[in-house]
Design an enzyme around this catalytic site. Sequence first.
Site, PDB file in Angstrom:
ATOM      1  N   GLU B  59      42.195 122.275  93.096  1.00 38.76           N
ATOM      2  CA  GLU B  59      43.495 121.787  93.174  1.00 38.76           C
ATOM      3  C   GLU B  59      44.649 122.444  92.726  1.00 38.76           C
ATOM      4  OE1 GLU B  59      40.714 120.430  92.124  1.00 38.76           O
ATOM      5  OE2 GLU B  59      40.142 119.089  93.710  1.00 38.76           O
ATOM      6  N   HIS B 128      38.579 107.778  92.333  1.00 40.57           N
ATOM      7  CA  HIS B 128      39.133 107.846  93.514  1.00 40.57           C
ATOM      8  C   HIS B 128      40.029 106.657  93.652  1.00 40.57           C
ATOM      9  CE1 HIS B 128      35.518 110.446  93.994  1.00 40.57           C
ATOM     10  NE2 HIS B 128      35.745 110.465  95.207  1.00 40.57           N
TER      11      HIS B 128
END
Lengths: 360, 321
Positions: B59, B128
Amino acid sequence: MVVKQVFDDKIEYISIIDENGNADAALFPKDVDDALVLRMYKRMGFARDFDAKLLSLQRQGRAVTYAPLLGEEATQIGSAFAMGEKDIFVPSFRQHAVQIERGIPLELLFIYWMGFEEGCVVSKPLRYLTNAVPVSTQLPHASGIAFAQKYNNTGAAVVVYVGDGGTSEGDFYEALNFAGVWKVPLVVIIENNQWAISIPRAKQSAALTLAQKAFAAGIEGMQVDGNDVVAVYKAVKDAIRRSLSEGGPFVIEAITYRMGMHTTADDPTKYRDSSDEAIWKNRDPLLRIRKYLSAKNLWDDDKERELHEENVKTLDAALEKAEKFVPDPSSVFKNVYSFMPDVLSSELSAGEAAGYWLGD
Amino acid sequence: MQANMVMAINDALRIAMENDSKVVLLGEDIGKDGGVFRVTEGLLAKFGEKRVIDTPLAESGIIGTSVGMALAGLRPIPEIQFAGFMFLGFSQLVNHAARFRSRSRSTLTVPMVVRTPVSGGVRTLEHHSESPEVYYSHMGGLVVVEPSSPYDAKGLMLSAVKLDDPVVFLEPTKLYRLFKQDIPDGSYEVPIGKANVLREGNDITIITYGTMVNVVQKTVDAKKVDAEIIDLRTINPLDTRTFVESAKKTGHVVIVHEASESFGAGAEVAARIAEEAIYELDAPILRVASPSLPYPFPGYEKYYLPNEKKIAEAIDKSLSS
């Protein structure tokens, strides 16, 4: 059952001019003549004078915390001279000599070290970024800029610098990995000055060389004598050419030494043995080229003195201009977004009305 | 066209890529797979691997290289697969994306749109379901938007792509396929930095955004209360004027968001109203948000998340004081 060797590679180290100023004729690059060596020597001298100037300004309270480059002149000047006109330079925070050679006005460098963003204005087209302080976070930028060069087919390479400590950061590996997958024109120079503040190279990584970290990203690496300006020049020039013609990144670990402190806030006597410093004093990057040039009657004490005097004049003139810089506190509000949000304009006008932004 | 939020964002990305060859998409699984939520479906086939880039799994690398691309003149739209993973790229956002313009006195800009699915209610694994909008809003320099409908999602994306600022574009997972709307086929823009008055009313102001917008609407409809509902749409910079004026009009304020209450966007909204309109209020400002704790496992999220009952109670409490 199958047992076979599935990976094998090696790291080469090159050095061309040794500590006594003797050049290896076989390795000496064809495109380097004495005139170029002389020019690079003079610019190393300028870098050292710039460094001394900043150190002195910081000690007088006229500059903020400064990261000296003393001892790393050959790595910086050799690599700066190897870059082509279009190539893009991405520093960490110690490559003042490269910044100077890439054409960042001295006046801006002084304004930066006086503590103002106005010292970081960049001209177009993009030829360099300014300092990145968080350590290694500039490497993904360099990979992204290199991607854009390939995307737009510009023919420019990107040269990015990181220290030995920086190679332990995640961004170092992520950037190399992306660049390897994308096969972009990127040259990563690990300016291994042996120390990350107080942490010596041996405690930074168990890897025998830092250059071999390139292998994990599927790219090539090498070591160069970072105190030999000619060897650095050759290594970087070859790497840039390869990165453009063969389409892929390259890692160069330049072995040098931080002769001074990490920054002006640091005291190396707390953690560093002076015998270590003495060894590297003999390997001073300026000393060996001075010996090389003197042996050819291209340099002497008078020339050295003249160079230094000229440098000081140039630096003082730029500093005089820089110290005329008048800060504009509203500029910190006006450059955050492409538009002026209500919250910032009301904070600015409230501050102005109260006189907070009028200076001392 | 009839579109859910996934289709709306996909359409916006297609239009943005057709309009400007500098726009590139990058992220994990965004190519052949079309992204784990299929937001980029079909774009690889249409624009090729040069512009729709499946990246390594990293990321910070995705956001950091996007910063570099943007500095060099491209307009990258990176996708971070889940908001919980975006913290690995946090340094690149706060230390660099947010700062390049100011530290270069606007001579360098980072025109990029970082997309990521946010918030919960979809019974998925840990990391999530986070609602991270405030992290990206606090330091300044990043624009943070969060659509609550397909119409706003497409229009905000088309505005974001043109903006010369780094934009964090938060897409509520729960709303991706919750409902369809009739939205324009072609290009249109929803202004960034402008809240949306979804329902005009006189008795109470309810300020919300993201996943809670439709929950608030349902609550208000069920209660038949004359509420003014404001969808912030842009979290940073806040459209203070719109909600302060509304608060002055109704004298009652409830702020509703899914992110946890402490130090949330609601605290900022409440403080702005208190500073500018406290003497015109008839009741304390109330917040309905998730408790101030790490997002629980999916088995517990129904207890954790704000819902119609909690919102209705806050409305009653405000109106009765």
